[in-house]
Design a protein around this motif. Structure first.
Motif, PDB file in Angstrom:
ATOM      1  N   TYR A 167       0.160  13.937   1.670  1.00  0.00           N
ATOM      2  CA  TYR A 167       1.525  13.455   1.888  1.00  0.00           C
ATOM      3  C   TYR A 167       1.564  12.211   2.772  1.00  0.00           C
ATOM      4  CZ  TYR A 167       6.478  13.475   3.078  1.00  0.00           C
ATOM      5  OH  TYR A 167       7.800  13.109   3.249  1.00  0.00           O
ATOM      6  N   GLN A 168       0.797  12.210   3.855  1.00  0.00           N
ATOM      7  CA  GLN A 168       0.872  11.105   4.818  1.00  0.00           C
ATOM      8  C   GLN A 168       0.419   9.788   4.201  1.00  0.00           C
ATOM      9  OE1 GLN A 168      -1.729  11.286   8.319  1.00  0.00           O
ATOM     10  NE2 GLN A 168       0.013  10.735   9.597  1.00  0.00           N
ATOM     11  N   ILE A 169      -0.736   9.806   3.544  1.00  0.00           N
ATOM     12  CA  ILE A 169      -1.265   8.553   2.990  1.00  0.00           C
ATOM     13  C   ILE A 169      -0.426   8.070   1.805  1.00  0.00           C
ATOM     14  CG2 ILE A 169      -2.937   9.790   1.552  1.00  0.00           C
ATOM     15  CD1 ILE A 169      -3.310   6.279   3.089  1.00  0.00           C
ATOM     16  N   THR A 170       0.097   9.008   1.000  1.00  0.00           N
ATOM     17  CA  THR A 170       0.930   8.575  -0.127  1.00  0.00           C
ATOM     18  C   THR A 170       2.241   7.963   0.359  1.00  0.00           C
ATOM     19  OG1 THR A 170       1.752  10.853  -0.307  1.00  0.00           O
ATOM     20  CG2 THR A 170      -0.038  10.195  -1.791  1.00  0.00           C
ATOM     21  N   GLN A 171       2.827   8.541   1.408  1.00  0.00           N
ATOM     22  CA  GLN A 171       4.046   7.958   1.967  1.00  0.00           C
ATOM     23  C   GLN A 171       3.768   6.573   2.551  1.00  0.00           C
ATOM     24  OE1 GLN A 171       7.214   9.130   1.739  1.00  0.00           O
ATOM     25  NE2 GLN A 171       6.270  10.644   0.400  1.00  0.00           N
ATOM     26  N   SER A 172       2.571   6.402   3.133  1.00  0.00           N
ATOM     27  CA  SER A 172       2.183   5.088   3.652  1.00  0.00           C
ATOM     28  C   SER A 172       2.103   4.066   2.526  1.00  0.00           C
ATOM     29  CB  SER A 172       0.843   5.193   4.373  1.00  0.00           C
ATOM     30  OG  SER A 172       0.359   3.914   4.731  1.00  0.00           O
ATOM     31  N   LEU A 173       1.504   4.483   1.409  1.00  0.00           N
ATOM     32  CA  LEU A 173       1.385   3.570   0.268  1.00  0.00           C
ATOM     33  C   LEU A 173       2.742   3.284  -0.361  1.00  0.00           C
ATOM     34  CD1 LEU A 173      -1.843   5.059  -1.385  1.00  0.00           C
ATOM     35  CD2 LEU A 173      -1.659   2.992   0.012  1.00  0.00           C
ATOM     36  N   ALA A 222       5.552   3.178   1.251  1.00  0.00           N
ATOM     37  CA  ALA A 222       6.230   2.274   2.178  1.00  0.00           C
ATOM     38  C   ALA A 222       5.752   0.836   1.984  1.00  0.00           C
ATOM     39  CB  ALA A 222       5.987   2.727   3.615  1.00  0.00           C
ATOM     40  N   LEU A 223       4.430   0.675   1.907  1.00  0.00           N
ATOM     41  CA  LEU A 223       3.892  -0.683   1.723  1.00  0.00           C
ATOM     42  C   LEU A 223       4.316  -1.263   0.376  1.00  0.00           C
ATOM     43  CD1 LEU A 223       0.298  -0.043   3.118  1.00  0.00           C
ATOM     44  CD2 LEU A 223       2.044  -1.475   4.168  1.00  0.00           C
ATOM     45  N   GLY A 224       4.353  -0.416  -0.647  1.00  0.00           N
ATOM     46  CA  GLY A 224       4.755  -0.890  -1.973  1.00  0.00           C
ATOM     47  C   GLY A 224       6.221  -1.269  -2.030  1.00  0.00           C
ATOM     48  N   SER A 225       7.075  -0.481  -1.384  1.00  0.00           N
ATOM     49  CA  SER A 225       8.515  -0.768  -1.421  1.00  0.00           C
ATOM     50  C   SER A 225       8.859  -2.005  -0.597  1.00  0.00           C
ATOM     51  CB  SER A 225       9.306   0.438  -0.907  1.00  0.00           C
ATOM     52  OG  SER A 225       8.968   0.710   0.446  1.00  0.00           O
ATOM     53  N   GLY A 226       8.028  -2.322   0.387  1.00  0.00           N
ATOM     54  CA  GLY A 226       8.300  -3.507   1.199  1.00  0.00           C
ATOM     55  C   GLY A 226       8.054  -4.807   0.466  1.00  0.00           C
ATOM     56  N   GLY A 258      -7.101   2.681   7.215  1.00  0.00           N
ATOM     57  CA  GLY A 258      -6.549   4.004   6.921  1.00  0.00           C
ATOM     58  C   GLY A 258      -5.164   3.927   6.326  1.00  0.00           C
ATOM     59  N   ALA A 259      -4.360   2.952   6.756  1.00  0.00           N
ATOM     60  CA  ALA A 259      -2.979   2.829   6.257  1.00  0.00           C
ATOM     61  C   ALA A 259      -2.930   2.343   4.819  1.00  0.00           C
ATOM     62  CB  ALA A 259      -2.191   1.885   7.153  1.00  0.00           C
ATOM     63  N   ILE A 260      -3.866   1.495   4.417  1.00  0.00           N
ATOM     64  CA  ILE A 260      -3.849   0.944   3.056  1.00  0.00           C
ATOM     65  C   ILE A 260      -4.830   1.659   2.127  1.00  0.00           C
ATOM     66  CG2 ILE A 260      -3.154  -1.319   3.942  1.00  0.00           C
ATOM     67  CD1 ILE A 260      -5.998  -2.297   3.511  1.00  0.00           C
ATOM     68  N   LYS A 261      -5.425   2.779   2.617  1.00  0.00           N
ATOM     69  CA  LYS A 261      -6.355   3.598   1.839  1.00  0.00           C
ATOM     70  C   LYS A 261      -7.671   2.865   1.521  1.00  0.00           C
ATOM     71  CE  LYS A 261      -6.562   6.494  -2.294  1.00  0.00           C
ATOM     72  NZ  LYS A 261      -7.718   5.782  -2.815  1.00  0.00           N
ATOM     73  N   MET A 262      -8.056   1.966   2.419  1.00  0.00           N
ATOM     74  CA  MET A 262      -9.350   1.311   2.255  1.00  0.00           C
ATOM     75  C   MET A 262     -10.469   2.227   2.733  1.00  0.00           C
ATOM     76  SD  MET A 262     -10.634  -2.358   3.801  1.00  0.00           S
ATOM     77  CE  MET A 262     -10.815  -1.753   5.488  1.00  0.00           C
ATOM     78  N   ILE A 263     -10.185   2.992   3.793  1.00  0.00           N
ATOM     79  CA  ILE A 263     -11.116   3.975   4.335  1.00  0.00           C
ATOM     80  C   ILE A 263     -10.335   5.249   4.628  1.00  0.00           C
ATOM     81  CG2 ILE A 263     -12.672   2.254   5.344  1.00  0.00           C
ATOM     82  CD1 ILE A 263     -11.346   2.802   8.051  1.00  0.00           C
ATOM     83  N   LYS A 274      10.414   6.332   8.569  1.00  0.00           N
ATOM     84  CA  LYS A 274      10.363   7.632   9.232  1.00  0.00           C
ATOM     85  C   LYS A 274       9.907   8.751   8.302  1.00  0.00           C
ATOM     86  CE  LYS A 274      13.849   6.597  12.755  1.00  0.00           C
ATOM     87  NZ  LYS A 274      15.127   7.021  13.384  1.00  0.00           N
ATOM     88  N   ASP A 275       9.813   8.453   6.993  1.00  0.00           N
ATOM     89  CA  ASP A 275       9.299   9.457   6.059  1.00  0.00           C
ATOM     90  C   ASP A 275       7.789   9.656   6.222  1.00  0.00           C
ATOM     91  OD1 ASP A 275      11.815   9.776   5.076  1.00  0.00           O
ATOM     92  OD2 ASP A 275      11.523   8.517   3.303  1.00  0.00           O
ATOM     93  N   ILE A 276       7.133   8.707   6.901  1.00  0.00           N
ATOM     94  CA  ILE A 276       5.685   8.808   7.119  1.00  0.00           C
ATOM     95  C   ILE A 276       5.440   9.647   8.367  1.00  0.00           C
ATOM     96  CG2 ILE A 276       3.527   7.533   7.390  1.00  0.00           C
ATOM     97  CD1 ILE A 276       5.017   5.044   6.399  1.00  0.00           C
ATOM     98  N   PRO A 277       4.675  10.732   8.278  1.00  0.00           N
ATOM     99  CA  PRO A 277       4.374  11.519   9.487  1.00  0.00           C
ATOM    100  C   PRO A 277       3.596  10.699  10.511  1.00  0.00           C
ATOM    101  CG  PRO A 277       3.858  12.763   7.489  1.00  0.00           C
ATOM    102  CD  PRO A 277       4.155  11.358   7.052  1.00  0.00           C
ATOM    103  N   VAL A 278       3.931  10.844  11.776  1.00  0.00           N
ATOM    104  CA  VAL A 278       3.288  10.159  12.904  1.00  0.00           C
ATOM    105  C   VAL A 278       3.303   8.638  12.695  1.00  0.00           C
ATOM    106  CG1 VAL A 278       1.408  10.421  14.551  1.00  0.00           C
ATOM    107  CG2 VAL A 278       1.684  12.127  12.784  1.00  0.00           C
TER     108      VAL A 278
END
Length: 471
Positions: free
Chosen positions: A299-305, A307-311, A394-399, A324-328
């Motif tokens: 959930y956390q990483i998908t919400q991050s992606l 967010a970046l995509g919608s921006g 970690g935010a962009i799913k590179m690692i 705020k939908d992204i945990p932590v």
């Protein structure tokens, strides 16, 4: 009206950030002190304008506090920026203004984002920043006495290991890892400060000798640090410690083969960690395919992606996204929040800003005469750079996500406190590196008499020659 302002300001933020980063690279190339002074003045103006736009947008859209609360916080933070950018260079004329401006720009972005995400967090963060910044005025003087710091080498080693061991035994489990200890209701994360202690330990050890025996000792001690962190499942910090040691070892010894040996060891250790720790297996599987368990572990990483995509390139604008939908989000994934509401262009420029900060750290290292000071600069610079790479990666799913904060932007008392100490240490070493202390060599009495007699004879010869020419 507020919607129109948000749409306008999102483009102004990008424009201001572009000009600021442009001036950062111009400052790195500039050799003329008068031109450099003009660059820093323009940067300061951009910082104030960026903060004014941000706090105005927050004032018009805030929901977590009153208008008076935003005005008071905005006034206090503006006063802080004025004092740091205006007073600090007067107290220390040789301060590195590029690093100082970059620190204030990053803090400005952090102030704006935290006030937008959780207003109370922004207040707490600012109080810590203000207190530590004032206390850091003594750091340049302390760093000038580098011989004293060098003599504590083994004290650093055991204090650092002791603090990490305390976390291993007494730490609270958070998302499968032991990261912090609760003291009086506050979460204290020792690894943030042990990073600095570790750099001083390795610098002290390698500045004494780079003989093979000393290198082995440093490798064993660094391995103990990393193993304790792995046992605590603080894999992000373990990676940072490892990378810091590798590059400090290379700078200290100038032997590239040590880099290959260390990375070969890292590869073996990574495979073993994956086989032993279920926590690592979960993070790797989430990294490889977060969509398979999107409602739970992914959930956390998908919400991050999302967010970046919608921006997109230019962002949704402050308060027009859903960070705020992204945990932590205020800690580990604040880069995703910035990417959503400020846009990908702004996020890329932010990374370039951090890159210029890292280059300034390395330039400070090259100014140092003492090997101890040079290794400290390199170690702290690598620590800063790797932490940003791990956070953004970690935010962009590179690692795989490792739970590491973004320096000066993310919320966290231990993180912001340790990062400000790092910047203060670098500033202290920058002042030491630019201050020339000519060494007065004593000439032996016999030698001095000989030089005086020789100069007298040469003067007499010149006078005789002139007299002959007159005749």
């Amino acid at each position: 009206m507020s919607t129109f302002l948000v749409i306008v300001t999102k483009y102004l933020f990008i424009l201001l950030m572009f000009f600021y980063v442009w001036e950062c690279f111009s400052a790195l190339r500039c050799k003329n002190p008068y031109k450099a002074s003009g660059i820093f003045q323009r940067q300061n103006g951009i910082i104030f304008l960026t903060y004014f736009l941000g706090i105005t947008t927050i004032f018009l859209n805030q929901q977590d506090t009153t208008d008076i609360g935003v005005i008071v916080l905005g006034g206090a933070q503006l006063c802080y920026l004025i004092v740091v950018l205006g007073i600090f260079p007067i107290i220390y004329p040789n301060i590195n203004k590029a690093i100082l401006s970059n620190m204030c720009m990053l803090l400005t972005i952090g102030f704006i984002m935290l006030a937008r995400l959780k207003f109370q967090y922004s207040i707490r963060q600012f109080i810590i920043v203000a207190v530590v910044s004032m206390a850091s005025l003594i750091v340049p003087y302390l760093m000038s006495r580098y011989e004293m710091w060098k003599s504590f080498t083994w004290i650093y080693a055991f204090v650092g290991i002791g603090l990490l061991a305390c976390v291993l035994v007494l730490g609270n489990v958070d998302n499968g890892a032991k990261l912090a200890i609760n003291i009086g209701g506050f979460a204290f994360q020792p690894s943030e400060f042990v990073k600095i202690i570790f750099v001083f330990f390795i610098a002290g050890l390698l500045s004494r000798s780079v003989a093979f025996k000393n290198v082995v000792v440093s490798a064993v001690m660094a391995g103990i640090y990393v193993l304790v962190l792995v046992a605590s499942r603080d894999l992000g910090s373990a990676l940072i410690f490892f990378m810091v040691y590798v590059f400090m070892l290379y700078v200290g010894t100038a032997k590239a083969r040590y880099i290959f040996i260390c990375f070969a060891g890292l590869s073996v250790a990574s495979v073993l960690a994956y086989q032993i720790f279920s926590h690592v297996q979960v993070r790797v599987s989430v990294w490889l395919d977060p969509w398979s368990d999107i409602a739970n572990t992914g959930y956390q990483i998908t919400q991050s992606l999302f967010a970046l995509g919608s921006g997109g390139l230019t962002g949704t604008g402050l308060y027009h996204g859903q960070p705020k939908d992204i945990p932590v989000v205020d800690q580990d994934f604040i880069f995703s929040a910035i990417g959503e509401e400020f846009g990908a262009i702004f996020a890329i420029l932010l990374i370039l800003l951090c890159l210029t900060c890292f280059i300034a750290f390395l330039n400070t290292a090259m100014q140092q005469i003492s090997m101890f000071n040079k290794l400290v600069c390199v170690g702290l610079g690598i620590q800063y750079a790797v932490q940003i790479i791990v956070t953004v990666g970690g935010a962009i799913k590179m690692i795989p996500s490792t739970g590491v904060t973004f320096p000066l932007l993310s919320y966290g008392g231990s993180s912001i406190l340790s990062t400000l100490i790092v910047f203060a240490i670098i500033q202290g070493l920058a002042i030491v590196g630019t201050t020339k202390h000519p060494v007065k060599r004593k000439v032996p009495q016999k030698g001095a008499k000989h030089v005086k007699e020789r100069n007298t004879q040469e003067i007499r010869k010149i006078e005789d020659t002139q007299e002959i020419r007159i005749r």
